[in-house]
Design a protein around this motif. Structure first.
Motif, PDB file in Angstrom:
ATOM      1  N   GLY A 159       0.738  -1.354  -0.330  1.00  0.00           N
ATOM      2  CA  GLY A 159       0.169   0.152  -0.129  1.00  0.00           C
ATOM      3  C   GLY A 159       0.827   1.108   0.248  1.00  0.00           C
ATOM      4  N   ALA A 160       0.036   2.535  -0.816  1.00  0.00           N
ATOM      5  CA  ALA A 160       1.026   3.369  -1.176  1.00  0.00           C
ATOM      6  C   ALA A 160       0.412   4.707  -0.584  1.00  0.00           C
ATOM      7  CB  ALA A 160       1.805   3.553  -2.785  1.00  0.00           C
ATOM      8  N   GLY A 161      -0.820   4.264   0.409  1.00  0.00           N
ATOM      9  CA  GLY A 161      -0.891   5.330   0.835  1.00  0.00           C
ATOM     10  C   GLY A 161      -0.315   6.412   1.722  1.00  0.00           C
ATOM     11  N   VAL A 180      10.359  -3.162  -0.057  1.00  0.00           N
ATOM     12  CA  VAL A 180       9.523  -4.025  -1.257  1.00  0.00           C
ATOM     13  C   VAL A 180       8.187  -3.246  -1.380  1.00  0.00           C
ATOM     14  CG1 VAL A 180       9.168  -5.538  -2.856  1.00  0.00           C
ATOM     15  CG2 VAL A 180      11.077  -5.973  -1.746  1.00  0.00           C
ATOM     16  N   TRP A 181       7.661  -2.604  -1.948  1.00  0.00           N
ATOM     17  CA  TRP A 181       6.925  -1.464  -1.997  1.00  0.00           C
ATOM     18  C   TRP A 181       5.900  -1.957  -3.263  1.00  0.00           C
ATOM     19  CZ3 TRP A 181       6.958   4.526  -1.720  1.00  0.00           C
ATOM     20  CH2 TRP A 181       6.142   5.042  -0.998  1.00  0.00           C
ATOM     21  N   ILE A 182       4.737  -2.663  -2.678  1.00  0.00           N
ATOM     22  CA  ILE A 182       3.681  -2.905  -3.844  1.00  0.00           C
ATOM     23  C   ILE A 182       2.091  -1.700  -4.003  1.00  0.00           C
ATOM     24  CG2 ILE A 182       2.489  -4.768  -4.782  1.00  0.00           C
ATOM     25  CD1 ILE A 182       5.260  -5.476  -1.344  1.00  0.00           C
ATOM     26  N   ASP A 183       1.550  -1.512  -5.041  1.00  0.00           N
ATOM     27  CA  ASP A 183       0.387  -1.012  -5.301  1.00  0.00           C
ATOM     28  C   ASP A 183       0.097  -1.266  -6.129  1.00  0.00           C
ATOM     29  OD1 ASP A 183      -1.689   0.099  -4.509  1.00  0.00           O
ATOM     30  OD2 ASP A 183      -0.785   1.505  -3.016  1.00  0.00           O
ATOM     31  N   THR A 184      -1.314  -1.163  -6.710  1.00  0.00           N
ATOM     32  CA  THR A 184      -1.970  -1.514  -7.887  1.00  0.00           C
ATOM     33  C   THR A 184      -1.735  -0.860  -9.450  1.00  0.00           C
ATOM     34  OG1 THR A 184      -3.895  -0.519  -7.099  1.00  0.00           O
ATOM     35  CG2 THR A 184      -3.324  -2.302  -6.634  1.00  0.00           C
ATOM     36  N   THR A 185      -1.057   0.396  -8.587  1.00  0.00           N
ATOM     37  CA  THR A 185      -1.171   1.382 -10.219  1.00  0.00           C
ATOM     38  C   THR A 185       0.552   2.325  -9.673  1.00  0.00           C
ATOM     39  OG1 THR A 185      -2.577   2.920  -9.775  1.00  0.00           O
ATOM     40  CG2 THR A 185      -3.479   1.420 -10.689  1.00  0.00           C
ATOM     41  N   LEU A 200       7.023  -2.508  -6.643  1.00  0.00           N
ATOM     42  CA  LEU A 200       6.532  -2.930  -7.656  1.00  0.00           C
ATOM     43  C   LEU A 200       4.911  -3.472  -7.360  1.00  0.00           C
ATOM     44  CD1 LEU A 200       7.616  -7.359  -5.688  1.00  0.00           C
ATOM     45  CD2 LEU A 200       8.947  -5.375  -7.648  1.00  0.00           C
ATOM     46  N   ILE A 201       4.303  -3.215  -8.854  1.00  0.00           N
ATOM     47  CA  ILE A 201       2.653  -2.363  -9.378  1.00  0.00           C
ATOM     48  C   ILE A 201       2.267  -3.885  -9.582  1.00  0.00           C
ATOM     49  CG2 ILE A 201       1.830  -1.483 -10.699  1.00  0.00           C
ATOM     50  CD1 ILE A 201       3.663   0.268 -11.273  1.00  0.00           C
TER      51      ILE A 201
END
Length: 311
Positions: A159-161, A180-185, A200-201
């Protein structure tokens, strides 16, 4: 603080300034370092005026292409009242020198000192090879010894909120952590992503969970409770080091019930920490990030041992 080979390779040629020795009251510990190029600065050795002078000296060393070793008293001449003294080693890291970064421990003579390896240094390196103990950074008989930092812990931030951004900004600079940082877009990430964080997307982030190492520590804090549930279910279905979920006691209770219905045992679900951070610090994203970071830093680490005689 030791150093990250990836950072040095990324910036080379770069002057690295490291606190090699301290005496009395000083701003930072032995091993604290900064990376200086002609235009940029990363890291800090602290001390205000001390650091300002060290940056000027490092840039001069870059131009000259030579290493430097300087002892700095922290007194009136620098406008400081610490009363101690530090020794700074400035080394130029360029392409011909980068091969040394493949080692776990780097030992090299101070500028102007004998290049024959002293007995004290041989003893430290032998102990490291035979026992696997990492030496603390410092000067041993005129040689500087430092362990090379390779990330020992893998932190996966889902989550990148606002909270994700605050947590990553605190954790990413720490060299012992792989973040490692992941979100949808791509649009959910900030424009100023820390260089040391890997992003990562994935339209369906839960499909990435099996790619995390078995020792990974997961922090789940997405924009969606449904996605949070998918991620917790996926993490609990495989090996992991830690699972933290943003939320409240109510959210934890609801997730416990749903995860139990998905077949997870009480013992498995008990490993899920919710809420994360220190509730006493408040709910501001930076307050949550401080609590999370403090918990990570306080958790168990591999120990170090002081070896050899220093001179």
């Amino acid at each position: 603080m030791t150093f990250s080979p990836a950072d040095i390779r990324r910036l080379a040629p770069v002057a690295r300034v490291v606190v090699a020795e301290t005496k009395g009251s000083v701003p930072r510990e032995v091993g604290a370092s900064m990376l200086v190029t002609a235009e940029t600065l990363e890291g800090t050795i602290g001390g205000g005026a001390l650091e300002f002078e060290a940056i000027k000296s490092a840039r001069a060393a870059l131009i000259a292409g030579t290493d430097r070793f300087e002892r700095k008293p922290l007194g009136p001449s620098l406008g400081q009242c610490c009363g101690g003294a530090v020794s700074l080693l400035t080394e130029i890291w360029n392409e011909r020198r980068l091969d040394a970064l493949v080692s776990d421990v780097i030992a090299r003579p101070l500028p102007g000192r004998a290049t024959e390896q002293p007995l004290a240094v041989k003893r430290v390196l032998a102990h490291h090879r035979s026992k696997g103990m990492m030496p603390e950074p410092g000067i041993f008989s005129g040689w500087m010894i430092e362990p090379v930092t390779h990330p020992r812990r893998s932190i996966w931030v889902w989550g990148a909120g606002h909270v994700g951004r605050a947590i990553v900004s605190v954790l990413a600079p720490l060299p012992e952590l792989e973040v490692v940082w992941i979100d949808t877009t791509r649009g959910r990430f900030p424009t100023d992503i820390p260089k040391s964080a890997r992003t990562l997307i994935a339209e369906d982030p839960a499909r990435l969970v099996p790619h995390a190492p078995a020792h990974a520590e997961h922090l789940v804090l997405t924009f969606s409770h449904a996605l949070d549930m998918e991620l917790c279910h996926a993490v609990l279905s495989q090996g992991f080091g830690h699972l933290g979920l943003i939320g409240s006691a109510t959210k934890r209770a609801r997730f416990r019930s749903r995860l139990s219905a998905l077949g997870h045992t009480s013992a498995q679900i008990d490993r899920m920490e919710c809420p994360i951070g220190d509730p006493a610090l408040g709910k501001h994203p930076q307050a949550i990030a401080l609590g999370v970071a403090a918990a990570i830093l306080k958790s168990h680490r591999e120990g170090t041992e002081m070896l050899g005689e220093r001179a």
